[in-house]
Write an enzyme that holds these catalytic residues in place. Structure first.
Site, mmCIF file in Angstrom:
data_model
loop_
_atom_site.group_PDB
_atom_site.id
_atom_site.type_symbol
_atom_site.label_atom_id
_atom_site.label_comp_id
_atom_site.label_asym_id
_atom_site.label_seq_id
_atom_site.Cartn_x
_atom_site.Cartn_y
_atom_site.Cartn_z
ATOM 1 N N THR A 191 0.821 -1.207 0.000
ATOM 2 C CA THR A 191 0.000 0.000 0.000
ATOM 3 C C THR A 191 0.853 1.253 0.000
ATOM 4 O OG1 THR A 191 -2.012 0.912 0.917
ATOM 5 C CG2 THR A 191 -0.258 0.485 2.467
ATOM 6 N N LYS A 227 -8.502 2.060 2.096
ATOM 7 C CA LYS A 227 -7.549 2.120 3.205
ATOM 8 C C LYS A 227 -7.534 3.476 3.888
ATOM 9 C CE LYS A 227 -4.776 -0.918 0.440
ATOM 10 N NZ LYS A 227 -3.593 -0.973 -0.396
ATOM 11 N N GLY A 255 -5.512 6.746 7.498
ATOM 12 C CA GLY A 255 -5.161 5.740 6.513
ATOM 13 C C GLY A 255 -4.230 4.736 7.146
ATOM 14 N N SER A 289 4.626 0.659 1.473
ATOM 15 C CA SER A 289 5.739 0.286 0.613
ATOM 16 C C SER A 289 6.077 1.347 -0.416
ATOM 17 C CB SER A 289 5.440 -1.046 -0.090
ATOM 18 O OG SER A 289 4.255 -0.936 -0.846
ATOM 19 N N ALA A 328 2.716 5.132 -7.804
ATOM 20 C CA ALA A 328 2.128 3.975 -8.496
ATOM 21 C C ALA A 328 2.961 3.565 -9.711
ATOM 22 C CB ALA A 328 0.688 4.285 -8.915
ATOM 23 N N CYS A 345 6.310 1.847 -7.534
ATOM 24 C CA CYS A 345 6.135 0.758 -6.566
ATOM 25 C C CYS A 345 5.162 -0.290 -7.093
ATOM 26 C CB CYS A 345 5.628 1.331 -5.234
ATOM 27 S SG CYS A 345 5.338 0.058 -3.979
ATOM 28 N N THR A 394 1.691 -0.649 -5.315
ATOM 29 C CA THR A 394 0.833 0.531 -5.303
ATOM 30 C C THR A 394 0.134 0.649 -6.648
ATOM 31 O OG1 THR A 394 2.381 1.645 -3.816
ATOM 32 C CG2 THR A 394 0.811 3.047 -4.976
#
Length: 176
Positions: free
Chosen positions: A4, A36, A48, A127, A158, A161, A164
């Site tokens: 996440t 989340k 979150g 992460s 995004a 990672c 993500t």
């Protein structure tokens, strides 16, 4: 914490928390639209989480109870929660981190007893958190508002990672 990215930005009288929707088990994506980021305390707090989902739900429930016990005192509620988190045998095993904010304060909470307020108006966990954090810090001094910074920084995270994705949930509060 894997799977996440959660980013919080406080700028221009608003605090915005954004999180991606990806849930991974090992190297497999099992869900792409998880929520989340959520509102707590009748909408006056946003938070979150990163980490194990069941653990995070347990922590959200505990934080909600602390916010009822200490209404309007986010810092006090968070300190009390982290005390329990560190000392309770069951809670000590929970693997999650949280960021929470109200109109006045932003905090990071961890199971090692941390209740941290960022030096600047930006904080991230998960992460992809460091990627989002770096991108958001680079965008802080631009004309972008808090939500635009969250959206752009999360898009950058995004792209970098693998844990993500770009399915964002964003919540915002106007400062007092």
């Amino acid at each position: 914490m894997h799977a996440t990215t959660i980013l919080m930005v406080r700028k221009g009288g608003r605090v915005v928390v954004g999180g991606d929707g990806q849930v991974s088990l090992g190297q497999t994506i099992v869900k792409g639209n998880a929520r989340k980021v959520r509102r707590l305390a009748k909408g006056s707090v946003i938070g979150g989480f990163a980490g194990a989902t069941a653990d995070a739900f347990t922590l959200f429930e505990r934080l909600e109870a602390k916010l009822e016990q200490y209404p309007g005192q986010l810092t006090r509620a968070c300190v009390e929660l982290t005390k329990d988190w560190r000392t309770d045998r069951y809670l000590r095993r929970l693997e999650a981190m949280m960021v929470v904010a109200d109109k006045e304060v932003s905090l990071l909470l961890s199971g090692s007893g941390d209740v941290l307020e960022p030096e600047s108006g930006v904080m991230a966990i998960g992460s992809g958190g460091n990627y989002a954090l770096a991108a958001a810090r680079a965008l802080e001094d631009t004309e972008f508002d808090a939500e635009a910074i969250v959206r752009k920084a999360m898009a950058i995270a995004a792209e970098i990672c693998v844990y993500t994705n770009g399915n964002l949930v964003i919540e915002a509060l106007d400062q007092a």
